[in-house]
Motif scaffolding. Structure first.
Motif, PDB file in Angstrom:
ATOM      1  N   PHE A  34      14.320   1.315   9.947  1.00  0.00           N
ATOM      2  CA  PHE A  34      13.401   0.928   8.888  1.00  0.00           C
ATOM      3  C   PHE A  34      12.638   2.143   8.371  1.00  0.00           C
ATOM      4  O   PHE A  34      12.419   3.120   9.090  1.00  0.00           O
ATOM      5  N   TYR A  36       8.822   2.431   6.510  1.00  0.00           N
ATOM      6  CA  TYR A  36       7.607   1.757   6.071  1.00  0.00           C
ATOM      7  C   TYR A  36       6.736   2.773   5.336  1.00  0.00           C
ATOM      8  O   TYR A  36       6.764   3.972   5.635  1.00  0.00           O
ATOM      9  N   GLN A  38       2.633   3.544   4.224  1.00  0.00           N
ATOM     10  CA  GLN A  38       1.243   3.181   4.507  1.00  0.00           C
ATOM     11  C   GLN A  38       0.327   3.925   3.550  1.00  0.00           C
ATOM     12  O   GLN A  38       0.263   5.153   3.571  1.00  0.00           O
ATOM     13  N   ASN A  41      -5.985   3.456   4.457  1.00  0.00           N
ATOM     14  CA  ASN A  41      -6.768   2.301   4.906  1.00  0.00           C
ATOM     15  C   ASN A  41      -6.046   0.970   4.716  1.00  0.00           C
ATOM     16  O   ASN A  41      -6.683  -0.068   4.492  1.00  0.00           O
ATOM     17  N   GLN A  42      -4.732   1.012   4.804  1.00  0.00           N
ATOM     18  CA  GLN A  42      -3.946  -0.214   4.695  1.00  0.00           C
ATOM     19  C   GLN A  42      -2.945  -0.317   5.834  1.00  0.00           C
ATOM     20  O   GLN A  42      -2.785   0.616   6.630  1.00  0.00           O
ATOM     21  N   GLY A  43      -2.282  -1.476   5.910  1.00  0.00           N
ATOM     22  CA  GLY A  43      -1.240  -1.674   6.901  1.00  0.00           C
ATOM     23  C   GLY A  43       0.073  -1.066   6.437  1.00  0.00           C
ATOM     24  O   GLY A  43       0.113  -0.276   5.489  1.00  0.00           O
ATOM     25  N   LEU A  44       1.155  -1.435   7.123  1.00  0.00           N
ATOM     26  CA  LEU A  44       2.486  -0.906   6.816  1.00  0.00           C
ATOM     27  C   LEU A  44       3.229  -1.862   5.887  1.00  0.00           C
ATOM     28  O   LEU A  44       3.275  -3.065   6.143  1.00  0.00           O
ATOM     29  N   LEU A  46       6.959  -2.684   4.240  1.00  0.00           N
ATOM     30  CA  LEU A  46       8.378  -2.415   4.426  1.00  0.00           C
ATOM     31  C   LEU A  46       9.000  -1.889   3.132  1.00  0.00           C
ATOM     32  O   LEU A  46       8.920  -2.532   2.095  1.00  0.00           O
ATOM     33  N   PHE A  90       6.646   6.146   7.391  1.00  0.00           N
ATOM     34  CA  PHE A  90       7.051   6.048   8.787  1.00  0.00           C
ATOM     35  C   PHE A  90       8.479   5.539   8.897  1.00  0.00           C
ATOM     36  O   PHE A  90       8.840   4.532   8.278  1.00  0.00           O
ATOM     37  N   PHE A 103       8.195   4.166  16.484  1.00  0.00           N
ATOM     38  CA  PHE A 103       7.911   4.833  15.224  1.00  0.00           C
ATOM     39  C   PHE A 103       7.909   6.353  15.384  1.00  0.00           C
ATOM     40  O   PHE A 103       7.583   6.889  16.455  1.00  0.00           O
TER      41      PHE A 103
ATOM     42  N   LEU B  90      -2.530  -3.104  14.569  1.00  0.00           N
ATOM     43  CA  LEU B  90      -1.629  -3.761  13.635  1.00  0.00           C
ATOM     44  C   LEU B  90      -0.892  -4.905  14.311  1.00  0.00           C
ATOM     45  O   LEU B  90      -0.418  -4.779  15.438  1.00  0.00           O
ATOM     46  N   GLY B 104       0.691  -6.796   9.129  1.00  0.00           N
ATOM     47  CA  GLY B 104      -0.549  -7.166   8.495  1.00  0.00           C
ATOM     48  C   GLY B 104      -1.342  -5.933   8.099  1.00  0.00           C
ATOM     49  O   GLY B 104      -0.914  -4.801   8.347  1.00  0.00           O
ATOM     50  N   PRO B 105      -2.521  -6.132   7.508  1.00  0.00           N
ATOM     51  CA  PRO B 105      -3.337  -5.008   7.031  1.00  0.00           C
ATOM     52  C   PRO B 105      -4.052  -4.258   8.148  1.00  0.00           C
ATOM     53  O   PRO B 105      -4.533  -3.150   7.931  1.00  0.00           O
TER      54      PRO B 105
END
Lengths: 113, 112
Positions: A34, A36, A38, A41-44, A46, A90, A103, B90, B104-105
């Motif tokens: 995968f 990803y 980012q 200040n956020q998540g991952l 896809l 990532f 990762f 996460l 998620g965030p």
């Protein structure tokens, strides 16, 4: 056991130039691969995934990646980047039996005007 | 279709305290995995829950524990917090073990 190595910690590039982010993996078990992204200040999110079949996979935002089994690589490419592509990227390998993702340390892509 | 949600978004604790983080998986997903992402690093696998049981565990001490509820939501608990526990936590959900994980965030935890 599995490991993921992202070969470049930082990649600066000018807007509209092509870019390649390199990822090598090592695993003794079956894995899915995968990429990803980012944003600060956020998540991952896809970008794309390789499960099986065609070695060239296309993802969102114009990104694509090529799986190379002999070189154990899964490099990410985009033919023309935008300022908005500036983010951390990532590469990850998912153990299909255990469900655990490993990762890399990430590559910071900075797109300059 | 709601994606993976986490709460709270930010949290500040002091050393020695305990914290609980929550995660609701993407609709239709039954497996939840937790990761810790320290500043400037990639996410590290903590553990995974499926059918309300811990199925896999990464290299984290027993201070880290979790739970999965019948509706597939999950909690991550950390006891006796250390400064080094400061990180982005996460949650990722998937439809089964070994399937594509959606994240998620995150919850950003700061331990003072």
């Amino acid at each position: 056991a599995q490991s993921v190595t992202q070969l470049d910690s930082q990649v600066p590039v000018f807007e509209e130039a092509p870019v390649e982010l390199r990822c090598n993996y090592s695993s003794s078990v079956s894995v899915y691969l995968f990429w990803y992204v980012q944003y600060p200040n956020q998540g991952l999110q896809l970008l794309l995934k390789y499960l099986s079949g065609s070695t060239l996979v296309k993802g969102i935002n114009g990104f694509e990646a090529e799986f190379n089994k002999s070189q154990t690589s899964f490099h990410l490419r985009k033919p023309s980047v935008h300022i908005s592509d500036t983010a951390e990227y990532f590469c990850a390998a998912l153990n299909t039996n255990a469900g655990k993702s490993t990762f890399g340390d990430g590559t910071t892509l900075t797109v300059k005007p | 279709d709601a994606g993976v949600t986490q709460s709270p978004t930010h949290l500040i604790k002091t050393r020695g305290q305990q914290v609980t983080l929550r995660c609701s998986p993407k609709s239709g997903h039954d497996t939840v995995s937790w990761y810790q992402q320290a500043l400037g690093q990639g996410p590290q696998f903590i553990f995974q829950y499926y059918e309300e049981e811990e199925r896999q565990r990464g290299n984290f001490p027993d201070r880290f524990s979790g739970h999965q509820f019948p509706n597939y939501s999950s909690e991550l608990n950390v006891n006796a917090l250390l400064l080094g526990d400061s990180a982005l936590y996460l949650c990722a959900s998937s439809w089964g073990i070994g399937e594509t994980q959606y994240f998620g965030p995150g919850t950003r935890l700061l331990v003072l």
